[in-house]
Every structure is written in C-alpha cells, then in structure tokens.
Design a protein around this motif. Structure first.
Motif, PDB file in Angstrom:
ATOM      1  N   GLY A  44      54.146  19.705  83.627  1.00  0.00           N
ATOM      2  CA  GLY A  44      52.979  20.731  83.967  1.00  0.00           C
ATOM      3  C   GLY A  44      53.617  21.928  84.997  1.00  0.00           C
ATOM      4  O   GLY A  44      54.808  21.582  85.715  1.00  0.00           O
ATOM      5  N   TRP A  45      53.336  23.058  84.874  1.00  0.00           N
ATOM      6  CA  TRP A  45      53.947  24.471  85.454  1.00  0.00           C
ATOM      7  C   TRP A  45      52.975  25.249  85.590  1.00  0.00           C
ATOM      8  O   TRP A  45      52.015  25.434  84.757  1.00  0.00           O
ATOM      9  CB  TRP A  45      55.293  24.424  84.970  1.00  0.00           C
ATOM     10  N   THR A  46      53.047  26.214  86.728  1.00  0.00           N
ATOM     11  CA  THR A  46      52.288  27.380  86.660  1.00  0.00           C
ATOM     12  C   THR A  46      53.033  28.447  87.490  1.00  0.00           C
ATOM     13  O   THR A  46      54.187  27.994  88.314  1.00  0.00           O
ATOM     14  CB  THR A  46      51.165  26.931  87.494  1.00  0.00           C
ATOM     15  N   ASP A  47      52.802  29.654  87.245  1.00  0.00           N
ATOM     16  CA  ASP A  47      53.184  30.531  87.928  1.00  0.00           C
ATOM     17  C   ASP A  47      52.365  31.492  89.056  1.00  0.00           C
ATOM     18  O   ASP A  47      51.191  31.482  88.806  1.00  0.00           O
ATOM     19  CB  ASP A  47      53.977  31.909  86.833  1.00  0.00           C
ATOM     20  N   LEU A  48      52.846  31.396  90.143  1.00  0.00           N
ATOM     21  CA  LEU A  48      52.122  31.957  91.285  1.00  0.00           C
ATOM     22  C   LEU A  48      51.961  33.428  91.429  1.00  0.00           C
ATOM     23  O   LEU A  48      52.852  34.064  90.734  1.00  0.00           O
ATOM     24  CB  LEU A  48      52.737  31.535  92.787  1.00  0.00           C
ATOM     25  N   ASP A  49      51.021  33.881  92.126  1.00  0.00           N
ATOM     26  CA  ASP A  49      50.913  35.607  92.276  1.00  0.00           C
ATOM     27  C   ASP A  49      52.154  36.266  92.717  1.00  0.00           C
ATOM     28  O   ASP A  49      52.666  37.165  92.205  1.00  0.00           O
ATOM     29  CB  ASP A  49      49.844  36.015  93.249  1.00  0.00           C
ATOM     30  N   ASP A  50      53.107  35.433  93.535  1.00  0.00           N
ATOM     31  CA  ASP A  50      54.205  35.993  94.101  1.00  0.00           C
ATOM     32  C   ASP A  50      55.550  35.827  93.199  1.00  0.00           C
ATOM     33  O   ASP A  50      56.309  36.086  93.377  1.00  0.00           O
ATOM     34  CB  ASP A  50      54.543  35.559  95.565  1.00  0.00           C
ATOM     35  N   GLY A  51      55.216  35.412  91.796  1.00  0.00           N
ATOM     36  CA  GLY A  51      56.381  35.094  90.919  1.00  0.00           C
ATOM     37  C   GLY A  51      56.994  33.942  91.035  1.00  0.00           C
ATOM     38  O   GLY A  51      58.107  33.675  90.183  1.00  0.00           O
ATOM     39  N   ILE A  52      56.692  33.111  92.025  1.00  0.00           N
ATOM     40  CA  ILE A  52      57.223  31.710  92.253  1.00  0.00           C
ATOM     41  C   ILE A  52      56.654  30.768  91.101  1.00  0.00           C
ATOM     42  O   ILE A  52      55.649  30.874  91.147  1.00  0.00           O
ATOM     43  CB  ILE A  52      57.339  31.136  93.439  1.00  0.00           C
ATOM     44  N   SER A  53      57.645  29.996  90.404  1.00  0.00           N
ATOM     45  CA  SER A  53      57.297  29.004  89.403  1.00  0.00           C
ATOM     46  C   SER A  53      57.292  27.453  90.138  1.00  0.00           C
ATOM     47  O   SER A  53      58.241  27.297  90.816  1.00  0.00           O
ATOM     48  CB  SER A  53      57.944  29.050  88.155  1.00  0.00           C
ATOM     49  N   VAL A  54      56.268  26.792  90.037  1.00  0.00           N
ATOM     50  CA  VAL A  54      56.344  25.280  90.500  1.00  0.00           C
ATOM     51  C   VAL A  54      55.938  24.646  89.211  1.00  0.00           C
ATOM     52  O   VAL A  54      55.200  24.820  88.495  1.00  0.00           O
ATOM     53  CB  VAL A  54      55.416  25.048  91.610  1.00  0.00           C
ATOM     54  N   GLY A  55      56.598  23.405  89.327  1.00  0.00           N
ATOM     55  CA  GLY A  55      56.155  22.301  88.145  1.00  0.00           C
ATOM     56  C   GLY A  55      56.549  20.930  88.369  1.00  0.00           C
ATOM     57  O   GLY A  55      57.205  20.762  89.490  1.00  0.00           O
ATOM     58  N   PHE A  56      56.326  20.205  87.369  1.00  0.00           N
ATOM     59  CA  PHE A  56      56.539  18.564  87.811  1.00  0.00           C
ATOM     60  C   PHE A  56      56.663  18.188  86.467  1.00  0.00           C
ATOM     61  O   PHE A  56      56.079  18.502  85.323  1.00  0.00           O
ATOM     62  CB  PHE A  56      55.362  18.207  88.272  1.00  0.00           C
ATOM     63  N   ARG A  57      57.714  17.150  86.439  1.00  0.00           N
ATOM     64  CA  ARG A  57      58.080  16.200  85.163  1.00  0.00           C
ATOM     65  C   ARG A  57      57.973  15.045  85.575  1.00  0.00           C
ATOM     66  O   ARG A  57      58.553  14.382  86.321  1.00  0.00           O
ATOM     67  CB  ARG A  57      58.982  16.815  84.330  1.00  0.00           C
ATOM     68  N   THR A  58      57.500  13.971  84.339  1.00  0.00           N
ATOM     69  CA  THR A  58      57.812  12.418  84.679  1.00  0.00           C
ATOM     70  C   THR A  58      57.871  12.045  83.068  1.00  0.00           C
ATOM     71  O   THR A  58      57.580  12.525  82.031  1.00  0.00           O
ATOM     72  CB  THR A  58      56.540  11.874  85.150  1.00  0.00           C
ATOM     73  N   GLU A  59      58.851  11.175  83.042  1.00  0.00           N
ATOM     74  CA  GLU A  59      59.380  10.423  82.021  1.00  0.00           C
ATOM     75  C   GLU A  59      59.082   8.911  81.893  1.00  0.00           C
ATOM     76  O   GLU A  59      59.522   8.182  82.768  1.00  0.00           O
ATOM     77  CB  GLU A  59      60.648  10.781  81.633  1.00  0.00           C
ATOM     78  N   PHE A  60      58.508   8.342  80.845  1.00  0.00           N
ATOM     79  CA  PHE A  60      57.998   6.926  80.724  1.00  0.00           C
ATOM     80  C   PHE A  60      58.792   6.235  79.509  1.00  0.00           C
ATOM     81  O   PHE A  60      59.004   6.607  78.655  1.00  0.00           O
ATOM     82  CB  PHE A  60      56.579   6.984  80.524  1.00  0.00           C
ATOM     83  N   GLU A  61      59.647   5.119  79.748  1.00  0.00           N
ATOM     84  CA  GLU A  61      60.132   4.603  78.791  1.00  0.00           C
ATOM     85  C   GLU A  61      59.111   3.738  78.131  1.00  0.00           C
ATOM     86  O   GLU A  61      58.310   3.033  78.628  1.00  0.00           O
ATOM     87  CB  GLU A  61      60.969   3.712  79.281  1.00  0.00           C
ATOM     88  N   LEU A  62      59.318   3.610  76.496  1.00  0.00           N
ATOM     89  CA  LEU A  62      58.028   2.723  76.009  1.00  0.00           C
ATOM     90  C   LEU A  62      58.620   1.417  75.546  1.00  0.00           C
ATOM     91  O   LEU A  62      57.693   0.981  75.220  1.00  0.00           O
ATOM     92  CB  LEU A  62      58.277   3.636  74.468  1.00  0.00           C
ATOM     93  N   GLU A  63      59.812   1.017  76.006  1.00  0.00           N
ATOM     94  CA  GLU A  63      60.224  -0.466  76.149  1.00  0.00           C
ATOM     95  C   GLU A  63      60.761  -0.838  77.447  1.00  0.00           C
ATOM     96  O   GLU A  63      61.100  -0.017  78.166  1.00  0.00           O
ATOM     97  CB  GLU A  63      61.353  -0.531  74.966  1.00  0.00           C
ATOM     98  N   ARG A  64      60.592  -2.184  77.520  1.00  0.00           N
ATOM     99  CA  ARG A  64      61.132  -2.669  78.780  1.00  0.00           C
ATOM    100  C   ARG A  64      62.850  -2.788  78.576  1.00  0.00           C
ATOM    101  O   ARG A  64      63.237  -3.223  77.596  1.00  0.00           O
ATOM    102  CB  ARG A  64      60.769  -4.155  78.859  1.00  0.00           C
TER     103      ARG A  64
END
Length: 240
Positions: A44-64
C-alpha cells in the motif's frame, strides 16, 4: 493529510519444475523430482500533500521451507518461516528511506545478467537444485546464514544480509547516478530472536554496513549501466 487515497495492490507468483539432480557427495540427493515455489505480496502507498510518498510491502511464502531437525543445528528460529519480506518506506526530494526485512543495497543496486527462468537461476533463485545432504557435511546453518550457506549457492550477487532487519537510504538519482547505504546491526528478523542476538556467536557477522552506487542512463535505444558495492562487518567470535 494525504492528497490521494491509499493505493492497495495484491499480487504474487507460482513456479513449478520437474528436475533431475546429480549430487553424489555423502548421502546425495534424490533425482528426478518435482519442486514448486510460490508467493503472495500485498503493498500500500499514498502521496501526502507535501509531495512525500509513504508505503508498505509484505511478502508471504505459499509453502513451508524444508527444515533440518538434527541436533547439530541449533539455529532454527526461521525454519518454516512463512513471511519473506516486510518493510516500509518514505520517499521525497531528500531520497528514499526503507526500514524492515529487506535486501541490502549491495544486492538491490547491482546490475546482473538476464535470466531465462525466474525460479531456477544463478542469482536469488526461488528453487535451489543443489543442497547440503547431511549435517556432517554441512559447515553451517540450515537457515542459509551468511558465510555458512545451506548447500552450494551458485550466486554472483552480494546477498550477505538477505532479508534481515535493516535500515536503508538511497540518494536521489542525479545525472544517472545514485548511491545507497544500509546498516544491519544483527542477523535477525525481529526482536524475539534472543538466541540469535547473543553477543559472541561463533563465526557470525554483525554490524554490517553496505555501500552501493550505480549509473543508469538511456541513449536512444541503448541502455547503459554499471554498479559497484562495498561491504564490511564484524565477526563476533572468529574460528577457523
């Protein structure tokens, strides 16, 4: 206040292969066989009013992951770990900061040759064909820790700190040039790893700094790029 709504993205991949492996040292490996690798990611990500961008990412393995159970291995904190990477970033005119379980700049900023298969390749493969068959033959940990890899890793990338928790900074790209630095204090992924945060672990690297620089520019139909990196760390308890 955000100038835009939060953007969400869901994706992933699944790879499968039928392989034949010839590895005869010690107990060897079974061949032929079937192997698979899959992952789901959310960001997920978004752009703030001052032009700064913040975001987050997570990855999940489908197997053990395949885990070792021999008493020879005591480092099993991340055996069968279903989370691959978790990190957040903030980006603006000042550059980009990342924090979390993410690859260091020595890996992310380097240029490598093209590959034919995403799953089976030299650098950062999803499927390892050659492995360490027995504990007596292995000189290290089943989690693939730096300098004690699980089996024969055919790699040319500088992947020392892998996805261990770190902080990363990238400068803005100026005239094709960009620099970066990352710091990994300890080879852990979260604060719960008491056994892996001991002060003097045998042949474990800590206080790892990575410095990278690359150049990327397009001249008509020609893409030109080069990269370089330097790593330094501390061996907590050196042994031959």
């Amino acid at each position: 206040m955000a100038a835009e709504k939060i953007n969400l993205k869901l994706g992933g991949f699944f790879n499968a292969a039928a392989v034949g492996v010839s590895q005869s040292n010690n107990e060897g490996l079974k061949a032929p066989g079937f192997v698979t690798s899959g992952e789901i990611y959310a960001q997920g990500w978004t752009d703030l009013d001052d032009g700064i961008s913040v975001g987050f990412r997570t990855e999940f393995e489908l197997e053990r992951d395949n885990g070792y159970t021999e008493a020879f291995f005591s480092d099993t904190q991340y055996q069968d770990d279903l989370i691959d990477e978790v990190w957040a970033y903030i980006e603006g005119p000042f550059g980009r900061f990342e924090f979390g379980q993410q690859d260091g700049v020595a890996d992310q900023m380097m240029f490598y040759g093209p590959t034919v298969s995403q799953a089976i390749k030299v650098n950062n493969p999803d499927i390892f064909l050659l492995e360490c068959p027995t504990a007596s033959f292995c000189a290290g940990s089943p989690t693939g820790r730096p300098y004690t890899p699980n089996g024969l890793q055919l790699r040319t990338d500088m992947h020392v700190t892998e996805d261990y928790t770190k902080i990363i900074y990238y400068t803005p790209r100026i005239h094709g040039f960009q620099a970066g630095v990352s710091y990994t204090p300890e080879l852990v992924r979260n604060f719960s790893g008491f056994a892996t945060r001991q002060e003097n672990q045998r042949n474990q690297q800590s206080q790892i700094w990575e410095f990278g620089i690359n150049y990327a520019e397009r001249f008509g139909s020609l893409d030109l790029g080069f990269s370089a990196a330097y790593l330094t760390g501390t061996n907590e308890d050196p042994h031959a």
